[in-house]
Design a protein around this motif. Structure first.
Motif, short mmCIF file in Angstrom:
data_model
loop_
_atom_site.label_atom_id
_atom_site.label_comp_id
_atom_site.label_asym_id
_atom_site.label_seq_id
_atom_site.Cartn_x
_atom_site.Cartn_y
_atom_site.Cartn_z
N LYS A 91 1.53 -15.66 3.31
CA LYS A 91 0.25 -16.00 2.67
C LYS A 91 -0.55 -14.73 2.35
CE LYS A 91 -3.81 -18.89 2.89
NZ LYS A 91 -4.54 -20.00 3.48
N ILE A 92 -0.52 -13.76 3.27
CA ILE A 92 -1.24 -12.50 3.05
C ILE A 92 -0.59 -11.71 1.91
CG2 ILE A 92 -1.89 -10.28 4.08
CD1 ILE A 92 -1.92 -11.78 6.80
N GLU A 93 0.74 -11.70 1.89
CA GLU A 93 1.47 -10.95 0.85
C GLU A 93 1.23 -11.55 -0.53
OE1 GLU A 93 5.13 -9.07 3.47
OE2 GLU A 93 5.46 -10.94 2.39
N THR A 94 1.12 -12.89 -0.60
CA THR A 94 0.83 -13.55 -1.87
C THR A 94 -0.55 -13.13 -2.37
OG1 THR A 94 2.18 -15.43 -1.25
CG2 THR A 94 0.59 -15.79 -3.00
N LYS A 95 -1.49 -13.00 -1.44
CA LYS A 95 -2.86 -12.62 -1.81
C LYS A 95 -2.94 -11.15 -2.22
CE LYS A 95 -7.21 -12.32 -2.28
NZ LYS A 95 -7.65 -12.63 -3.65
N THR A 96 -2.30 -10.27 -1.44
CA THR A 96 -2.47 -8.82 -1.63
C THR A 96 -1.43 -8.21 -2.58
OG1 THR A 96 -1.07 -8.35 0.28
CG2 THR A 96 -3.44 -8.51 0.69
N ASN A 97 -0.33 -8.94 -2.79
CA ASN A 97 0.78 -8.41 -3.58
C ASN A 97 1.37 -7.16 -2.93
OD1 ASN A 97 2.49 -8.91 -5.68
ND2 ASN A 97 1.40 -7.62 -7.14
N ILE A 98 1.37 -7.15 -1.60
CA ILE A 98 1.93 -6.03 -0.83
C ILE A 98 2.91 -6.61 0.18
CG2 ILE A 98 1.36 -4.29 0.94
CD1 ILE A 98 -1.37 -4.05 -0.56
N LYS A 99 4.06 -5.98 0.34
CA LYS A 99 5.06 -6.44 1.31
C LYS A 99 4.89 -5.64 2.61
CE LYS A 99 7.38 -9.39 -1.27
NZ LYS A 99 7.18 -10.80 -1.01
N PHE A 100 4.56 -6.32 3.69
CA PHE A 100 4.38 -5.67 4.98
C PHE A 100 5.69 -5.72 5.77
CE2 PHE A 100 0.13 -7.06 3.72
CZ PHE A 100 -0.58 -5.88 3.90
N THR A 101 5.95 -4.65 6.54
CA THR A 101 7.20 -4.59 7.32
C THR A 101 6.98 -4.97 8.78
OG1 THR A 101 6.88 -2.27 8.00
CG2 THR A 101 8.00 -2.65 5.90
N THR A 102 5.75 -4.78 9.26
CA THR A 102 5.52 -4.75 10.71
C THR A 102 4.20 -5.43 11.06
OG1 THR A 102 6.68 -2.62 10.73
CG2 THR A 102 5.38 -3.16 12.70
N CYS A 103 4.15 -6.04 12.24
CA CYS A 103 2.90 -6.65 12.70
C CYS A 103 2.68 -6.32 14.17
CB CYS A 103 2.95 -8.17 12.52
SG CYS A 103 1.44 -9.01 13.06
N LEU A 104 1.54 -5.71 14.47
CA LEU A 104 1.12 -5.48 15.85
C LEU A 104 0.20 -6.64 16.24
CD1 LEU A 104 0.95 -3.71 18.41
CD2 LEU A 104 -0.98 -2.52 17.34
N VAL A 105 0.58 -7.36 17.29
CA VAL A 105 -0.18 -8.53 17.74
C VAL A 105 -0.93 -8.16 19.01
CG1 VAL A 105 0.01 -10.96 18.38
CG2 VAL A 105 1.65 -9.99 16.79
N ASN A 106 -2.23 -8.43 19.03
CA ASN A 106 -3.07 -8.11 20.19
C ASN A 106 -3.71 -9.37 20.74
OD1 ASN A 106 -3.33 -4.98 20.03
ND2 ASN A 106 -3.77 -5.66 17.95
N LEU A 107 -3.75 -9.48 22.06
CA LEU A 107 -4.45 -10.58 22.71
C LEU A 107 -5.61 -10.01 23.53
CD1 LEU A 107 -4.86 -13.52 23.68
CD2 LEU A 107 -3.13 -13.08 25.45
N TYR A 108 -6.82 -10.35 23.11
CA TYR A 108 -8.03 -9.98 23.85
C TYR A 108 -8.38 -11.19 24.72
CZ TYR A 108 -8.35 -6.23 20.39
OH TYR A 108 -8.09 -5.14 19.59
N ARG A 109 -8.12 -11.08 26.02
CA ARG A 109 -8.22 -12.25 26.90
C ARG A 109 -9.66 -12.63 27.20
NH1 ARG A 109 -4.55 -9.01 30.98
NH2 ARG A 109 -5.95 -7.48 30.03
N THR A 110 -10.49 -11.62 27.40
CA THR A 110 -11.92 -11.83 27.73
C THR A 110 -12.73 -10.75 27.01
OG1 THR A 110 -11.92 -10.31 29.62
CG2 THR A 110 -11.28 -12.60 30.07
N GLY A 111 -14.04 -10.77 27.21
CA GLY A 111 -14.90 -9.73 26.64
C GLY A 111 -14.62 -8.35 27.21
N ASN A 112 -13.90 -8.30 28.32
CA ASN A 112 -13.56 -7.02 28.95
C ASN A 112 -12.37 -6.34 28.28
OD1 ASN A 112 -14.65 -5.39 30.98
ND2 ASN A 112 -12.89 -5.76 32.30
N ASP A 113 -11.62 -7.11 27.50
CA ASP A 113 -10.51 -6.52 26.73
C ASP A 113 -11.08 -5.89 25.47
OD1 ASP A 113 -8.62 -7.16 28.55
OD2 ASP A 113 -7.60 -8.67 27.34
N SER A 114 -10.53 -4.75 25.09
CA SER A 114 -11.15 -3.98 24.00
C SER A 114 -10.12 -3.06 23.35
CB SER A 114 -12.30 -3.12 24.57
OG SER A 114 -11.77 -2.19 25.52
N ASN A 115 -10.62 -2.30 22.38
CA ASN A 115 -9.81 -1.32 21.67
C ASN A 115 -10.75 -0.15 21.37
OD1 ASN A 115 -7.96 -0.07 20.03
ND2 ASN A 115 -7.43 -1.92 18.89
N GLY A 116 -10.40 1.04 21.82
CA GLY A 116 -11.31 2.19 21.67
C GLY A 116 -11.37 2.70 20.23
#
Length: 200
Positions: A91-116
């Motif tokens: 669905k994203i590729e149809t919208k953007t017309n870009i072919k992605f190779t890779t996906c990094l999946v993140n799970l933020y369990r609570t408000g204490n989980d973060s990304n610097g």
């Protein structure tokens, strides 16, 4: 048919678009539940100023190849894309017309989980990478700050079912993060689709 309105962030040295309702609420909830349950989540250690800490979120990497992805002294080996992720990717590729190779999946369990504070500027992403970021679950604030002009900042609430696209020179000039929050927030799953280049 693409139903969501595009919000273009008017930022210097950046090309960022936000689509708040890229997926319907029903679709988003179904995707959240499936990804949460079918992903083999990992918590890698990261090194910060010579000290090692458990990364403050859970992750998994998926790709249509066997190319690893490295960041913050972590090297991740990819899993094969699931049917669920392929549907989202298509669905994203149809919208953007870009072919992605890779996906990094993140799970933020609570408000204490973060990304610097960081930029997605690893060598294997190439020059001016396109990053497509999907949010399922609890909304979290996405903070942006310009590398040189300290006055340039932006905060955007990434909502359930939304898509954020960063492209152009964004990663050269801006840093972004998901900050910790003391609010009682429910889990959030974030998918960041990217293109891993052939190096060497």
């Amino acid at each position: 048919m693409f139903s969501s309105e595009e919000i273009h962030l008017n930022l210097t040295d950046a090309e960022i678009s936000y689509f708040p309702n890229f997926f319907s609420q029903e679709e988003a909830q179904a995707f959240f539940n499936t990804i949460l349950n079918e992903t083999n989540w990992k918590q890698d250690d990261i090194k910060v100023f010579g000290k090692t800490y458990p990364q403050p979120r859970l992750t998994a990497l998926f790709a249509n190849n066997n190319k690893p992805y490295s960041y913050s002294n972590i090297t991740m080996q990819p899993n094969v894309f699931t049917e669920t992720l392929l549907k989202i990717k298509s669905k994203i590729e149809t919208k953007t017309n870009i072919k992605f190779t890779t996906c990094l999946v993140n799970l933020y369990r609570t408000g204490n989980d973060s990304n610097g504070w960081h930029a997605d500027n690893e060598k294997e992403l190439g020059v001016n990478p396109v990053i497509a970021s999907v949010t399922f679950g609890a909304p979290r604030y996405f903070n942006l700050k310009h590398r040189k002009d300290k006055k340039l900042k932006q905060k955007l609430l990434l909502e359930h079912g939304s898509l954020l696209i960063m492209q152009g020179a964004t990663q050269h000039h801006w840093l972004h993060q998901i900050a910790k929050t003391k609010k009682d927030v429910k889990p959030r799953i974030n998918l960041t689709f990217r293109i891993i280049q052939h190096l060497g």
